[in-house]
Design a protein around this motif. Structure first.
Motif, PDB file in Angstrom:
ATOM      1  N   LEU A   1       0.840  -1.204   0.000  1.00  0.00           N
ATOM      2  CA  LEU A   1       0.000   0.000   0.000  1.00  0.00           C
ATOM      3  C   LEU A   1       0.872   1.250   0.000  1.00  0.00           C
ATOM      4  O   LEU A   1       1.998   1.225   0.501  1.00  0.00           O
ATOM      5  N   ARG A   2       0.303   2.335  -0.534  1.00  0.00           N
ATOM      6  CA  ARG A   2       1.050   3.605  -0.546  1.00  0.00           C
ATOM      7  C   ARG A   2       0.368   4.611   0.368  1.00  0.00           C
ATOM      8  O   ARG A   2      -0.819   4.909   0.188  1.00  0.00           O
ATOM      9  N   PRO A   3       1.108   5.139   1.364  1.00  0.00           N
ATOM     10  CA  PRO A   3       0.510   6.148   2.248  1.00  0.00           C
ATOM     11  C   PRO A   3       0.002   7.332   1.432  1.00  0.00           C
ATOM     12  O   PRO A   3       0.684   7.807   0.525  1.00  0.00           O
ATOM     13  N   ALA A   4      -1.206   7.792   1.768  1.00  0.00           N
ATOM     14  CA  ALA A   4      -1.794   8.867   0.970  1.00  0.00           C
ATOM     15  C   ALA A   4      -1.526  10.250   1.559  1.00  0.00           C
ATOM     16  O   ALA A   4      -1.499  11.231   0.834  1.00  0.00           O
TER      17      ALA A   4
ATOM     18  N   TRP B   1       4.216  12.906   9.757  1.00  0.00           N
ATOM     19  CA  TRP B   1       4.150  11.574   9.186  1.00  0.00           C
ATOM     20  C   TRP B   1       4.191  11.693   7.678  1.00  0.00           C
ATOM     21  O   TRP B   1       3.811  12.710   7.101  1.00  0.00           O
ATOM     22  N   GLU B   2       4.683  10.640   7.049  1.00  0.00           N
ATOM     23  CA  GLU B   2       4.846  10.607   5.588  1.00  0.00           C
ATOM     24  C   GLU B   2       5.253   9.185   5.226  1.00  0.00           C
ATOM     25  O   GLU B   2       5.247   8.309   6.091  1.00  0.00           O
ATOM     26  N   ALA B   3       5.630   8.976   3.972  1.00  0.00           N
ATOM     27  CA  ALA B   3       5.949   7.617   3.541  1.00  0.00           C
ATOM     28  C   ALA B   3       7.053   6.990   4.401  1.00  0.00           C
ATOM     29  O   ALA B   3       6.999   5.808   4.749  1.00  0.00           O
ATOM     30  N   GLN B   4       8.090   7.798   4.753  1.00  0.00           N
ATOM     31  CA  GLN B   4       9.219   7.254   5.518  1.00  0.00           C
ATOM     32  C   GLN B   4       8.943   7.145   7.010  1.00  0.00           C
ATOM     33  O   GLN B   4       9.726   6.565   7.759  1.00  0.00           O
ATOM     34  N   LEU B   5       7.858   7.742   7.435  1.00  0.00           N
ATOM     35  CA  LEU B   5       7.478   7.690   8.849  1.00  0.00           C
ATOM     36  C   LEU B   5       5.974   7.422   8.897  1.00  0.00           C
ATOM     37  O   LEU B   5       5.163   8.354   8.969  1.00  0.00           O
ATOM     38  N   PRO B   6       5.606   6.134   8.828  1.00  0.00           N
ATOM     39  CA  PRO B   6       4.180   5.815   8.714  1.00  0.00           C
ATOM     40  C   PRO B   6       3.375   6.356   9.886  1.00  0.00           C
ATOM     41  O   PRO B   6       3.829   6.343  11.034  1.00  0.00           O
ATOM     42  N   VAL B   7       2.172   6.818   9.564  1.00  0.00           N
ATOM     43  CA  VAL B   7       1.268   7.342  10.587  1.00  0.00           C
ATOM     44  C   VAL B   7       1.028   6.287  11.666  1.00  0.00           C
ATOM     45  O   VAL B   7       0.820   6.597  12.839  1.00  0.00           O
TER      46      VAL B   7
END
Ligand SMILES: Cc1ncc(COP(=O)(O)O)c(C=O)c1O
Length: 359
Positions: free
Chosen positions: A230-233, A324-330
Motif C-alpha cells: 500500500l502507498r501512504p496517501a 508523518w509521511e511515507a518514511q514515517l508511517p502514521v
C-alpha cells in the motif's frame, strides 16, 4: 500563512483501491469514505475514485448526500442505516443502499412511503455485539422483508471485531456464523473490511468494504503498509519556527515534563493538538527533520510541539518537519501515542489546509 499542510496523494488512494480489488478478483468494493474520507477530503477522494470505485460507504445521510452530489450513479451504502423514520424517504430519493440492524429500523422502513424501493443490507451480529440481529432474528426479518414492496435487493452484511489479529479464532467464528445464513436467498453479501480483504480470502463474498487500506495505513499492529503493497496517501508537514540551545537540567514545555540530560538544541514545530497531532504522544515519538528522525520532547501543546535537534546540528528555522509521511508511517506515530492510524488521520482538523497531488 501558518506553515502546516496535509498533502494528499490521490494516485496513492487509487492505487490502494486497486490493491483491494486485486485481492479479490471479480468482487466489487464500496470505498469507505465516511468521516471526510478518514480525514483526506471526501470531495477529492470520491472524485479521484469516480470512474473506478463500484460504490462508496458512509456513516450518515448527510455524508451520503455529499457523495451523491459528486456521483450520480454509484451505489452508496449507509453503514449504520437510517437514524430516524423520516430518513428512509430521503434515502430512497438519493438511491442509497441502507443497512438495517434493528427491528425498529425494519419497521420504520416498512412503514415509510418511498419513491422507489431501497436496496437493504440486513446486518448480522456475528460476534462483535455492536450492531446487528442475531441469526434467529435475522432469519425472521428476512422472511418479512424478502419480496416486500419497499425492498429492492435484500442483502446480508456483517463486520469483523478482530480481523486485525491475524488467525484470530473470533474471526473464524464470525465467518462461520455468516456462512450459516447463506441458505437464505440474499442477492449480495458483504463481510470484509481492510484487514479481512488482505488476509481472509474466505470472507471476500460479493462486496468488499475497504477503509483504512485506501489511505495507505495498516489495520495490523504487526504488518506495515510497505509489506502490504500500500502507498501512504497523506503526509503532514510543518516547519521549525524556532530553535534554541538549552543546558543540562533545563525543562521543555508545559509542566516541564522533559529535562535535558545533555546540552541540547530544541526545535519548536508548527503543529499541535488543535491540528490533530496526538497530545499524548510520548517523548521519543519520531518526527523527520532534514531526512533524519529526531525525537519529540516535552508535552505537545495546542499549536506547537518541541523536538530534540541535538543530533541534527545543521537544522535551522524554516526547515520542513514531517510529522508523518511515507518514511514515517502514521501507524508508527499512532503506536507511540497509544492509538491507531485511523484516529490520527481522521482527526487532522479543519484548520490544516489539504493540498492534493495526483502522482
Ligand atoms: C461496517 C464497516 N465496514 C467497513 C469499515 C472499514 O473498515 P477498515 O477501515 O478497517 O477497512 C468500517 C470502518 O469502521 C465499518 O464500520
Amino acid at each position: 500563512m501558518r506553515p502546516l499542510v496535509a498533502t494528499i496523494d490521490l494516485s496513492a488512494i487509487a492505487h490502494n483501491y486497486a490493491v483491494a480489488k486485486r485481492c479479490a478478483p471479480g468482487r466489487q468494493a464500496f470505498a469507505v469514505v465516511k468521516a471526510n474520507a478518514y480525514g483526506h477530503g471526501v470531495r477529492e477522494v470520491v472524485t479521484a475514485l469516480h470512474d473506478v470505485a463500484d460504490g462508496f460507504a458512509v456513516a450518515s445521510l448527510e455524508e451520503a448526500a455529499e457523495v451523491r452530489a459528486l456521483h450520480g450513479e454509484a451505489r452508496i451504502l449507509l453503514l449504520e442505516g437510517c437514524f430516524a423514520a423520516d430518513e428512509y424517504q430521503f434515502a430512497a430519493q438519493l438511491g442509497l443502499d441502507v443497512v438495517v440492524h434493528t427491528a425498529l429500523q425494519a419497521q420504520q422502513l416498512l412503514a415509510a412511503t418511498l419513491r422507489r424501493p431501497l436496496a437493504v443490507w440486513l446486518k448480522l451480529d456475528s460476534g462483535m455485539h455492536r450492531l446487528g440481529f442475531n441469526a434467529a432474528a435475522l432469519r425472521d426479518w428476512f422472511g418479512h422483508l424478502h419480496g416486500a414492496a419497499h425492498v429492492g435487493e435484500l442483502n446480508l452484511l456483517s463486520h469483523f471485531a478482530c480481523a486485525d489479529e491475524r488467525g484470530s479464532d473470533v474471526s473464524e467464528g464470525q465467518l462461520e456464523q455468516f456462512l450459516e445464513l447463506l441458505d437464505l436467498d440474499f442477492a449480495q453479501r458483504s463481510l470484509a473490511n481492510s484487514a479481512a480483504i488482505l488476509t481472509i480470502p474466505a470472507a471476500h463474498m460479493d462486496w468488499l468494504r475497504p477503509g483504512i487500506m485506501l489511505y495507505g495505513a495498516t489495520p495490523f499492529a504487526d504488518l506495515g503498509v510497505e509489506e502490504l503493497g500500500l502507498r501512504p496517501a497523506m503526509s503532514l508537514t510543518a516547519q521549525l519556527i524556532a530553535c534554541r540551545d538549552i543546558d543540562v537540567g533545563d525543562a521543555v514545555g508545559y509542566g516541564g515534563t522533559w529535562r535535558a540530560t545533555r546540552p541540547s538544541r530544541i526545535g519548536t514545530v508548527s503543529c499541535g493538538y488543535a491540528d490533530g497531532y496526538p497530545r499524548h504522544a510520548s517523548a521519543g515519538t519520531p518526527v523527520i527533520v532534514r531526512g533524519q528522525r529526531v525525537a519529540l520532547v516535552g508535552r505537545v501543546s495546542m499549536d506547537m510541539l518541541t523536538v530534540d535537534l541535538t543530533d541534527v546540528p545543521e537544522a535551522t528555522e524554516g526547515d520542513a518537519v514531517e510529522l508523518w509521511e511515507a518514511q514515517l508511517p502514521v501507524d508508527e506515530v499512532a503506536q507511540a501515542a497509544g492509538t491507531i492510524g485511523y484516529e490520527l488521520l481522521s482527526k487532522v482538523t479543519a484548520r490544516v489546509p489539504r493540498r492534493y497531488r495526483t502522482g
